[in-house]
Design a protein around this motif. Structure first.
Motif, PDB file in Angstrom:
ATOM      1  N   THR A  45      -6.670  23.626 -18.854  1.00  0.00           N
ATOM      2  CA  THR A  45      -7.701  22.805 -18.207  1.00  0.00           C
ATOM      3  C   THR A  45      -8.817  22.495 -19.191  1.00  0.00           C
ATOM      4  O   THR A  45      -9.282  21.353 -19.280  1.00  0.00           O
ATOM      5  CB  THR A  45      -8.254  23.523 -16.956  1.00  0.00           C
ATOM      6  OG1 THR A  45      -7.180  23.720 -16.033  1.00  0.00           O
ATOM      7  CG2 THR A  45      -9.359  22.707 -16.293  1.00  0.00           C
ATOM      8  N   HIS A  46      -9.239  23.485 -19.944  1.00  0.00           N
ATOM      9  CA  HIS A  46     -10.273  23.283 -20.961  1.00  0.00           C
ATOM     10  C   HIS A  46      -9.769  22.330 -22.047  1.00  0.00           C
ATOM     11  O   HIS A  46     -10.482  21.429 -22.491  1.00  0.00           O
ATOM     12  CB  HIS A  46     -10.680  24.630 -21.550  1.00  0.00           C
ATOM     13  CG  HIS A  46     -11.804  24.565 -22.525  1.00  0.00           C
ATOM     14  ND1 HIS A  46     -12.047  25.552 -23.431  1.00  0.00           N
ATOM     15  CD2 HIS A  46     -12.752  23.620 -22.763  1.00  0.00           C
ATOM     16  CE1 HIS A  46     -13.083  25.233 -24.177  1.00  0.00           C
ATOM     17  NE2 HIS A  46     -13.530  24.065 -23.793  1.00  0.00           N
ATOM     18  N   ARG A  47      -8.529  22.517 -22.470  1.00  0.00           N
ATOM     19  CA  ARG A  47      -7.922  21.637 -23.471  1.00  0.00           C
ATOM     20  C   ARG A  47      -7.918  20.192 -22.958  1.00  0.00           C
ATOM     21  O   ARG A  47      -8.282  19.278 -23.686  1.00  0.00           O
ATOM     22  CB  ARG A  47      -6.500  22.094 -23.757  1.00  0.00           C
ATOM     23  CG  ARG A  47      -5.760  21.183 -24.716  1.00  0.00           C
ATOM     24  CD  ARG A  47      -4.263  21.244 -24.649  1.00  0.00           C
ATOM     25  NE  ARG A  47      -3.618  22.512 -24.774  1.00  0.00           N
ATOM     26  CZ  ARG A  47      -2.650  22.780 -25.633  1.00  0.00           C
ATOM     27  NH1 ARG A  47      -2.215  21.857 -26.459  1.00  0.00           N
ATOM     28  NH2 ARG A  47      -2.069  23.943 -25.660  1.00  0.00           N
ATOM     29  N   ILE A  48      -7.522  19.981 -21.721  1.00  0.00           N
ATOM     30  CA  ILE A  48      -7.482  18.640 -21.145  1.00  0.00           C
ATOM     31  C   ILE A  48      -8.886  18.041 -21.088  1.00  0.00           C
ATOM     32  O   ILE A  48      -9.075  16.856 -21.376  1.00  0.00           O
ATOM     33  CB  ILE A  48      -6.800  18.655 -19.764  1.00  0.00           C
ATOM     34  CG1 ILE A  48      -5.322  19.016 -19.926  1.00  0.00           C
ATOM     35  CG2 ILE A  48      -6.964  17.314 -19.050  1.00  0.00           C
ATOM     36  CD1 ILE A  48      -4.602  19.360 -18.626  1.00  0.00           C
ATOM     37  N   PHE A  63      -1.630  14.840 -18.133  1.00  0.00           N
ATOM     38  CA  PHE A  63      -1.626  16.038 -18.963  1.00  0.00           C
ATOM     39  C   PHE A  63      -1.431  17.304 -18.133  1.00  0.00           C
ATOM     40  O   PHE A  63      -0.766  18.244 -18.578  1.00  0.00           O
ATOM     41  CB  PHE A  63      -2.899  16.124 -19.809  1.00  0.00           C
ATOM     42  CG  PHE A  63      -2.861  15.215 -20.999  1.00  0.00           C
ATOM     43  CD1 PHE A  63      -1.998  15.477 -22.049  1.00  0.00           C
ATOM     44  CD2 PHE A  63      -3.667  14.095 -21.062  1.00  0.00           C
ATOM     45  CE1 PHE A  63      -1.937  14.633 -23.146  1.00  0.00           C
ATOM     46  CE2 PHE A  63      -3.617  13.244 -22.159  1.00  0.00           C
ATOM     47  CZ  PHE A  63      -2.751  13.518 -23.197  1.00  0.00           C
ATOM     48  N   GLU A  64      -1.993  17.347 -16.939  1.00  0.00           N
ATOM     49  CA  GLU A  64      -1.754  18.503 -16.066  1.00  0.00           C
ATOM     50  C   GLU A  64      -0.264  18.624 -15.755  1.00  0.00           C
ATOM     51  O   GLU A  64       0.281  19.733 -15.726  1.00  0.00           O
ATOM     52  CB  GLU A  64      -2.556  18.365 -14.774  1.00  0.00           C
ATOM     53  CG  GLU A  64      -4.033  18.572 -14.955  1.00  0.00           C
ATOM     54  CD  GLU A  64      -4.859  18.209 -13.741  1.00  0.00           C
ATOM     55  OE1 GLU A  64      -6.050  18.567 -13.713  1.00  0.00           O
ATOM     56  OE2 GLU A  64      -4.336  17.547 -12.811  1.00  0.00           O
ATOM     57  N   GLY A  65       0.398  17.508 -15.555  1.00  0.00           N
ATOM     58  CA  GLY A  65       1.832  17.526 -15.303  1.00  0.00           C
ATOM     59  C   GLY A  65       2.608  17.981 -16.515  1.00  0.00           C
ATOM     60  O   GLY A  65       3.588  18.722 -16.407  1.00  0.00           O
ATOM     61  N   PHE A  66       2.164  17.562 -17.696  1.00  0.00           N
ATOM     62  CA  PHE A  66       2.860  17.948 -18.918  1.00  0.00           C
ATOM     63  C   PHE A  66       2.743  19.445 -19.168  1.00  0.00           C
ATOM     64  O   PHE A  66       3.731  20.135 -19.368  1.00  0.00           O
ATOM     65  CB  PHE A  66       2.326  17.168 -20.129  1.00  0.00           C
ATOM     66  CG  PHE A  66       2.966  17.590 -21.417  1.00  0.00           C
ATOM     67  CD1 PHE A  66       4.228  17.137 -21.759  1.00  0.00           C
ATOM     68  CD2 PHE A  66       2.324  18.459 -22.277  1.00  0.00           C
ATOM     69  CE1 PHE A  66       4.852  17.544 -22.936  1.00  0.00           C
ATOM     70  CE2 PHE A  66       2.929  18.878 -23.458  1.00  0.00           C
ATOM     71  CZ  PHE A  66       4.187  18.406 -23.784  1.00  0.00           C
TER      72      PHE A  66
END
Length: 185
Positions: A47-50, A87-90
């Motif tokens: 989450t932080h990375r996204i 990105f959450e899906g990835f």
């Protein structure tokens, strides 16, 4: 050419060079943040990375996979909320073996600045190593656009097209890090 015209021409050339450098850094940072393990110091979780990736984008940005292979694999995400879901899906997909390593290598750079907008093209290669010993090499063309905002240059479109995907021999890499220590203070 008058002295003022010469100075104005030099200022414009410097502005273009600075824009190219900023865009190069943004594109490289995007790839850096997408690497696994994430080499950015103090990234607590995906989450932080996204969040850090989305900081590189404008609110109206588009992320899309195009072409014969990527149309169905990646599709199109319009706006930061949709890009977040992409990105959450990835990173959230717990299907199959765990991704242990993914590193992006950029090449064949072209950046074209047009005032407060720009486009850039790259080719990138990335090895993927999985926990079951399988590995693949992926290459894509990138055709991205950028806009100068009040906060500096931001990505307005990430557009990626598959060049090839090739399996690598089982247990291709002999050694690789489980975490990155590169950015520790």
């Amino acid at each position: 050419m008058t002295e003022q015209a010469t100075i104005a021409a030099l200022v414009q050339r410097i502005e273009v060079l600075e824009a190219e450098a900023d865009i190069r850094r943004i594109q490289a940072r995007y790839m850096f943040l997408c690497d696994t393990p994430c080499p950015e110091f103090d990234v607590r979780d995906d989450t932080h990375r996204i969040d850090l990736i989305l900081d590189l984008y404008t609110e109206d940005a588009v992320w899309e996979g195009v072409g014969e292979y990527y149309d169905n694999q990646f599709g199109r995400a319009e706006g930061r909320a949709a890009i977040r879901r992409h990105f959450e899906g990835f990173w959230g997909q717990n299907q199959g073996p765990e991704l242990l390593l993914n590193a992006h290598y950029l090449t064949s750079e072209q950046i074209h600045v047009h005032g407060d907008e720009a486009d850039g093209q790259w080719i990138h290669m990335q090895p993927w190593l999985f926990s079951d010993g399988t590995a693949l090499l992926r290459s894509s063309r990138l055709n991205n656009t950028f806009r100068r905002t009040g906060d500096g240059w931001r990505i307005t479109r990430t557009r990626t097209e598959n060049v090839f995907i090739s399996p690598l021999p089982h247990n291709f890499a002999e050694s690789f890090p489980s975490t990155s220590v590169l950015m520790r203070p």
